[in-house]
Write a protein that holds these residues in place. Structure first.
Motif, PDB file in Angstrom:
ATOM      1  N   GLY A  27       9.168 -29.280  14.765  1.00  0.00           N
ATOM      2  CA  GLY A  27       8.133 -30.311  14.866  1.00  0.00           C
ATOM      3  C   GLY A  27       8.161 -31.279  13.700  1.00  0.00           C
TER       4      GLY A  27
ATOM      5  N   TRP B 170      11.539 -33.333  13.796  1.00  0.00           N
ATOM      6  CA  TRP B 170      11.512 -34.240  14.943  1.00  0.00           C
ATOM      7  C   TRP B 170      10.682 -35.486  14.617  1.00  0.00           C
ATOM      8  CZ3 TRP B 170       9.253 -32.267  20.248  1.00  0.00           C
ATOM      9  CH2 TRP B 170       9.404 -33.238  21.222  1.00  0.00           C
ATOM     10  N   GLU B 171       9.474 -35.285  14.111  1.00  0.00           N
ATOM     11  CA  GLU B 171       8.552 -36.400  13.924  1.00  0.00           C
ATOM     12  C   GLU B 171       8.713 -37.135  12.595  1.00  0.00           C
ATOM     13  OE1 GLU B 171       7.078 -37.509  16.391  1.00  0.00           O
ATOM     14  OE2 GLU B 171       7.061 -35.787  17.734  1.00  0.00           O
TER      15      GLU B 171
ATOM     16  N   LYS C  19       0.952 -32.387  14.199  1.00  0.00           N
ATOM     17  CA  LYS C  19       0.811 -31.460  15.323  1.00  0.00           C
ATOM     18  C   LYS C  19       1.225 -30.043  14.952  1.00  0.00           C
ATOM     19  CE  LYS C  19       5.397 -32.132  17.298  1.00  0.00           C
ATOM     20  NZ  LYS C  19       6.161 -32.753  18.359  1.00  0.00           N
ATOM     21  N   VAL C  20       1.991 -29.881  13.878  1.00  0.00           N
ATOM     22  CA  VAL C  20       2.430 -28.537  13.489  1.00  0.00           C
ATOM     23  C   VAL C  20       1.373 -27.793  12.673  1.00  0.00           C
ATOM     24  CG1 VAL C  20       4.859 -29.203  13.547  1.00  0.00           C
ATOM     25  CG2 VAL C  20       3.630 -29.218  11.379  1.00  0.00           C
TER      26      VAL C  20
ATOM     27  N   TYR D 214       2.220 -26.549  23.192  1.00  0.00           N
ATOM     28  CA  TYR D 214       3.491 -27.057  22.667  1.00  0.00           C
ATOM     29  C   TYR D 214       4.581 -27.009  23.739  1.00  0.00           C
ATOM     30  CZ  TYR D 214       1.065 -27.008  18.286  1.00  0.00           C
ATOM     31  OH  TYR D 214       0.157 -27.262  17.303  1.00  0.00           O
TER      32      TYR D 214
ATOM     33  N   GLU E 187       3.976 -30.089  25.876  1.00  0.00           N
ATOM     34  CA  GLU E 187       4.474 -31.289  25.200  1.00  0.00           C
ATOM     35  C   GLU E 187       5.998 -31.351  25.285  1.00  0.00           C
ATOM     36  OE1 GLU E 187       4.980 -33.500  20.926  1.00  0.00           O
ATOM     37  OE2 GLU E 187       4.842 -31.326  21.043  1.00  0.00           O
TER      38      GLU E 187
ATOM     39  N   GLN F 177      12.151 -27.304  21.387  1.00  0.00           N
ATOM     40  CA  GLN F 177      10.760 -26.881  21.261  1.00  0.00           C
ATOM     41  C   GLN F 177      10.347 -26.027  22.446  1.00  0.00           C
ATOM     42  OE1 GLN F 177       7.657 -29.611  19.828  1.00  0.00           O
ATOM     43  NE2 GLN F 177       6.489 -29.111  21.669  1.00  0.00           N
TER      44      GLN F 177
END
Length: 154
Positions: free
Chosen positions: A36, A39-40, A56-57, A85, A88, A108
């Motif tokens: 997470g 990725w972000e 979000k993590v 998750y 998502e 994920q």
């Protein structure tokens, strides 16, 4: 009548399986946190230079201590939390985003499945090893907690 050495071997095998499911759950949870964040923030953020969506993590960091302390309750609620998750991951994997984003979404999703399976097996193995009396006590404690929660509501 069972043989004492057979009971010991069975107990050792169960303990080994419980430890394996614990390790898988912790590794999957840590993997979800790392994926997470990567990725972000770096690999495929929603915006150039990183995304605030990395927060979000944070909910995933909360149960990490409970899993490390081997708390049964944590395994139960993580097996429910993980579906957010998973959803998502599936949505973003099928939404036509960039190749890297799709790869991260698939990763994920796979980690979520591994975490769910590890938590479910962990709870099942521990309850089975504890025996019928422990399961009955666990159910009674859960029912008492639910009754207290209902009684507190106005």
């Amino acid at each position: 009548m069972s043989h004492p050495s057979a009971d010991t071997a069975s107990t050792a095998e169960t303990a080994s399986r419980v430890a394996l499911t614990r390790q898988l759950a912790v590794a999957s949870l840590v993997g979800l946190i790392v994926v997470g964040l990567a990725w972000e923030l770096w690999l495929a953020p929603l915006r150039e230079g990183g995304s605030w969506w990395a927060i979000k993590v944070l909910p995933l960091a909360v149960p990490l201590a409970g899993l490390l302390k081997n708390r049964m309750y944590t395994y139960r609620w993580v097996s429910l939390l993980v579906w957010l998750y998973f959803t998502e991951g599936v949505v973003r994997a099928t939404s036509g985003e960039s190749g890297m984003s799709t790869l991260m979404a698939v990763l994920q999703t796979l980690l979520c499945v591994a975490l769910f399976v590890a938590c479910a097996l962990h709870v099942r193995l521990r309850l089975r090893a504890a025996g019928a009396d422990a399961v009955a006590a666990d159910v009674a404690a859960a029912n008492a907690a639910a009754e207290r929660a209902v009684a507190r509501k106005p």
